[in-house]
Write an enzyme that holds these catalytic residues in place. Structure first.
Site, PDB file in Angstrom:
ATOM      1  N   CYS A 125      -2.458   9.238   2.406  1.00  0.00           N
ATOM      2  CA  CYS A 125      -2.169   8.804   1.029  1.00  0.00           C
ATOM      3  C   CYS A 125      -3.343   9.123   0.124  1.00  0.00           C
ATOM      4  O   CYS A 125      -3.199   9.204  -1.088  1.00  0.00           O
ATOM      5  CB  CYS A 125      -1.872   7.312   1.014  1.00  0.00           C
ATOM      6  SG  CYS A 125      -3.141   6.368   1.852  1.00  0.00           S
ATOM      7  N   GLU A 132       0.892  -1.178   0.000  1.00  0.00           N
ATOM      8  CA  GLU A 132       0.000   0.000   0.000  1.00  0.00           C
ATOM      9  C   GLU A 132       0.917   1.210   0.000  1.00  0.00           C
ATOM     10  O   GLU A 132       1.489   1.562   1.029  1.00  0.00           O
ATOM     11  CB  GLU A 132      -0.897  -0.010   1.241  1.00  0.00           C
ATOM     12  CG  GLU A 132      -1.871  -1.178   1.297  1.00  0.00           C
ATOM     13  CD  GLU A 132      -2.984  -1.079   0.266  1.00  0.00           C
ATOM     14  OE1 GLU A 132      -3.231   0.017  -0.270  1.00  0.00           O
ATOM     15  OE2 GLU A 132      -3.603  -2.120  -0.018  1.00  0.00           O
TER      16      GLU A 132
HETATM   17  P1  NAD Z   1       8.110   5.340   4.705  1.00  0.00           P
HETATM   18  O1  NAD Z   1       8.092   4.529   3.466  1.00  0.00           O
HETATM   19  O2  NAD Z   1       9.249   6.247   4.928  1.00  0.00           O
HETATM   20  O3  NAD Z   1       8.074   4.374   5.978  1.00  0.00           O
HETATM   21  C1  NAD Z   1       7.066   3.393   6.145  1.00  0.00           C
HETATM   22  C2  NAD Z   1       7.564   2.315   7.094  1.00  0.00           C
HETATM   23  O4  NAD Z   1       8.671   1.650   6.492  1.00  0.00           O
HETATM   24  C3  NAD Z   1       8.085   2.849   8.425  1.00  0.00           C
HETATM   25  O5  NAD Z   1       7.766   1.919   9.432  1.00  0.00           O
HETATM   26  C4  NAD Z   1       9.595   2.906   8.223  1.00  0.00           C
HETATM   27  O6  NAD Z   1      10.317   2.821   9.410  1.00  0.00           O
HETATM   28  C5  NAD Z   1       9.792   1.671   7.365  1.00  0.00           C
HETATM   29  N1  NAD Z   1      10.989   1.670   6.542  1.00  0.00           N
HETATM   30  C6  NAD Z   1      11.655   2.728   6.012  1.00  0.00           C
HETATM   31  N2  NAD Z   1      12.701   2.298   5.273  1.00  0.00           N
HETATM   32  C7  NAD Z   1      12.676   0.940   5.334  1.00  0.00           C
HETATM   33  C8  NAD Z   1      13.487  -0.083   4.767  1.00  0.00           C
HETATM   34  N3  NAD Z   1      14.532   0.188   3.985  1.00  0.00           N
HETATM   35  N4  NAD Z   1      13.171  -1.360   5.020  1.00  0.00           N
HETATM   36  C9  NAD Z   1      12.115  -1.661   5.798  1.00  0.00           C
HETATM   37  N5  NAD Z   1      11.299  -0.742   6.360  1.00  0.00           N
HETATM   38  C10 NAD Z   1      11.593   0.544   6.131  1.00  0.00           C
HETATM   39  O7  NAD Z   1       6.710   6.096   4.755  1.00  0.00           O
HETATM   40  P2  NAD Z   1       6.181   7.140   5.852  1.00  0.00           P
HETATM   41  O8  NAD Z   1       6.890   8.426   5.661  1.00  0.00           O
HETATM   42  O9  NAD Z   1       6.173   6.517   7.205  1.00  0.00           O
HETATM   43  O10 NAD Z   1       4.650   7.272   5.406  1.00  0.00           O
HETATM   44  C11 NAD Z   1       4.230   8.100   4.397  1.00  0.00           C
HETATM   45  C12 NAD Z   1       4.015   7.340   3.100  1.00  0.00           C
HETATM   46  O11 NAD Z   1       3.124   6.246   3.302  1.00  0.00           O
HETATM   47  C13 NAD Z   1       3.349   8.193   2.033  1.00  0.00           C
HETATM   48  O12 NAD Z   1       3.958   7.981   0.798  1.00  0.00           O
HETATM   49  C14 NAD Z   1       1.908   7.677   2.014  1.00  0.00           C
HETATM   50  O13 NAD Z   1       1.223   7.885   0.800  1.00  0.00           O
HETATM   51  C15 NAD Z   1       2.115   6.240   2.302  1.00  0.00           C
HETATM   52  N6  NAD Z   1       0.877   5.638   2.807  1.00  0.00           N
HETATM   53  C16 NAD Z   1       0.174   4.821   1.978  1.00  0.00           C
HETATM   54  C17 NAD Z   1      -1.021   4.281   2.411  1.00  0.00           C
HETATM   55  C18 NAD Z   1      -1.811   3.366   1.524  1.00  0.00           C
HETATM   56  O14 NAD Z   1      -2.689   2.688   2.043  1.00  0.00           O
HETATM   57  N7  NAD Z   1      -1.568   3.314   0.226  1.00  0.00           N
HETATM   58  C19 NAD Z   1      -1.496   4.575   3.690  1.00  0.00           C
HETATM   59  C20 NAD Z   1      -0.754   5.425   4.507  1.00  0.00           C
HETATM   60  C21 NAD Z   1       0.447   5.957   4.057  1.00  0.00           C
END
Ligand code: NAD
Length: 472
Positions: A280, A246
């Site tokens: 998102c 997602e």
């Molecule tokens: P992010 O991708 O930076 O982090 C998401 C999660 O992944 C966090 O727990 C983070 O610690 C972890 N993470 C980061 N790098 C990683 C790696 N290399 N390996 C494993 N895990 C890792 O996103 P964010 O800033 O926390 O959230 C915002 C983003 O999430 C936006 O792009 C938003 O659109 C998206 N989002 C999507 C949905 C959906 O349902 N499509 C819902 C909510 C948020």
């Protein structure tokens, strides 16, 4: 308030502590435990050990745990909302709404747990019976973002419990307290030890990579940015781990010239400002048809300027803080670049001085080639583009790599449906600002992801299909 890791039914410390900040003033509200290699491995061991028995458990048993979790979450809505607001910064009405929405995933999947479908048919050639069943996929890693720390966790835990999978939850480092609260709540709801574990590695990248290369791990359910999702799909490819992704959005809004502004403005304001725009699904690019544009911009600007910025837990606040200064500064930079490229600021657009990760509600009128349209803003900024024909509006709206959700406003249902069908996105809202619903399939196309959460599809992210051919 829980602040430790949860492994095999025990709350334990790890290799150190991570501060959790209140983004409205930068103060530390708690210190949480960080997992090292040993704790990550112990979580896999616990989830693997519990997997067989849990997969065999009665669906009714799992359903009742989820129902109990729904009841606890509903009763504790205010406490959960307060934690969400403290660590994430969002305004309490948003936080209460999230806690309610999050609980609904437990109710929905309590109902789904006992209704996993199967299939029994005669083969067309008549030589056998086709028996199709759906089995739990097994040990799943759940990774969640900071913007909906409760709902993104329950949207994964709910179907995983319903399906009979064991789990390791890794919440975002900015907002671990909400996840810890929910894990504690699942324990109180009667979830057996080992089924759900929580880790918070110091560095997510190497720790998750190692876990995805462990043969005991079978499934990855990730919600977060497209950038990180892409890295994880590559990591998961080595062992062909099933992925549910997602990812990010760049939601388009098409407002036709026959739209009823009395409906459009309040609904669009929800689509834009839910969670202060850190969603998102947030309306990210707003295309309005010329005939209605002037009035729309005036009314939208008036509505946006009515948001009251402040600490999330203050009763007057309708626009809280962003999760960190870093995230707030990203929003400010995008607006500054948009203005440098010719955007006209109708409301807001100025980064506040002083402490707290705040940014005001902002309305920009931009040309169709403004760079802000290429980015997921993730904040309270509404860039508006004026278009002429329906065809032009549709073309502009689809001009993005993302495809999570679109919004269409028109008083003519045929016209609205025509535009909705032309939208390249996994979800389309017609004359409505929020359509997220645990009973509906949530997810995107293009670079917004793979798979669906919620609805009848959600449980299938944690099930695998088995076909048994029976000679008869
Ligand atoms: P992010 O991708 O930076 O982090 C998401 C999660 O992944 C966090 O727990 C983070 O610690 C972890 N993470 C980061 N790098 C990683 C790696 N290399 N390996 C494993 N895990 C890792 O996103 P964010 O800033 O926390 O959230 C915002 C983003 O999430 C936006 O792009 C938003 O659109 C998206 N989002 C999507 C949905 C959906 O349902 N499509 C819902 C909510 C948020």
């Amino acid at each position: 308030m829980r602040t430790q890791l949860y492994i095999n039914g025990q709350w334990i410390d790890g290799i150190g502590k991570l501060p959790v900040y209140d983004p409205s003033d930068g103060s530390v509200i708690a210190e949480v435990s960080i997992a090292g290699d040993q704790q990550c491995n112990a979580a896999i061991e616990a989830a693997d050990k519990a997997a067989k028995e849990w997969a065999k458990s009665a669906p009714r048993f799992r359903s009742e745990i989820l129902r109990k979790a729904f009841e606890l979450m509903t009763a504790e809505n205010e406490a959960i909302a307060t934690i969400i607001s403290r660590e994430n910064g969002k305004a309490m009405p948003d936080a209460r709404g999230e806690a309610t929405y999050a609980a609904e995933f437990f109710r929905w999947f309590a109902e789904e747990a006992v209704r996993t479908p199967g299939d029994f048919r005669k083969s067309p050639s008549g030589d056998k019976r086709i028996l199709v069943t759906h089995e739990p996929i097994g040990l799943s890693i759940l990774i969640t973002p900071w913007n909906f720390p409760a709902a993104m966790a329950t949207r994964k835990i709910g179907p995983a419990v319903a399906a009979g999978c064991t789990m390791i939850l890794k919440p975002a480092g900015e907002t671990p307290l909400t996840a810890m609260y929910i894990v504690d709540l699942m324990e109180r709801a009667g979830l057996p030890k080992g089924v759900l574990n929580l880790i918070l590695p110091e560095k997510s990248g190497p720790a998750i990579s190692k876990m995805l290369h462990d043969p005991r791990v079978k499934n990855l359910s990730f919600t977060g940015s497209t950038e990180v999702g892409r890295v994880l799909i590559k990591e998961a490819a080595d062992r062909i781990i099933r992925c549910s992704m997602e990812l990010g959005g760049n939601a388009q809004v098409v407002i036709h010239d026959d739209a009823d502004l009395a409906v459009t403005i309040p609904q669009l304001s929800l689509a834009k400002m839910r969670n202060g725009g850190a969603a998102c699904t947030s309306a990210n690019r707003i295309f309005v048809q010329r005939g209605i544009a002037k009035e729309f911009i005036a009314q939208m600007s008036k509505t946006m300027s009515s948001f009251v910025m402040g600490r999330g837990t203050d009763s007057t606040t309708t626009l809280g803080a962003y999760v960190s200064m870093k995230e707030r500064n990203k929003i400010a930079d995008l607006v500054d670049q948009a203005v440098a490229a010719g955007a006209k600021v109708e409301v807001g657009g100025v980064k506040p001085e002083g402490e707290g990760a705040f940014y005001p509600a902002t309305v920009l009128v931009v040309q169709k080639d403004n760079p802000i349209l290429l980015h997921e803003i993730f904040g309270p900024v509404a860039p508006i583009v004026i278009f002429d024909t329906d065809e032009e509006g549709i073309e502009l709206a689809n001009d993005t790599e993302f495809g999570l959700i679109s919004y269409v406003f028109s008083s003519d249902l045929t016209r609205a449906l025509r535009t909705a069908e032309a939208m390249e996105s996994g979800m389309v809202a017609i004359n409505k600002g929020i359509i997220s619903d645990p009973a509906a399939p949530f997810g995107g196309v293009k670079q917004s992801g793979l798979g669906r959460e919620g609805g009848f599809d959600g449980i299938h992210e944690f099930l695998q299909t088995k076909y048994i051919g029976v000679e008869i």
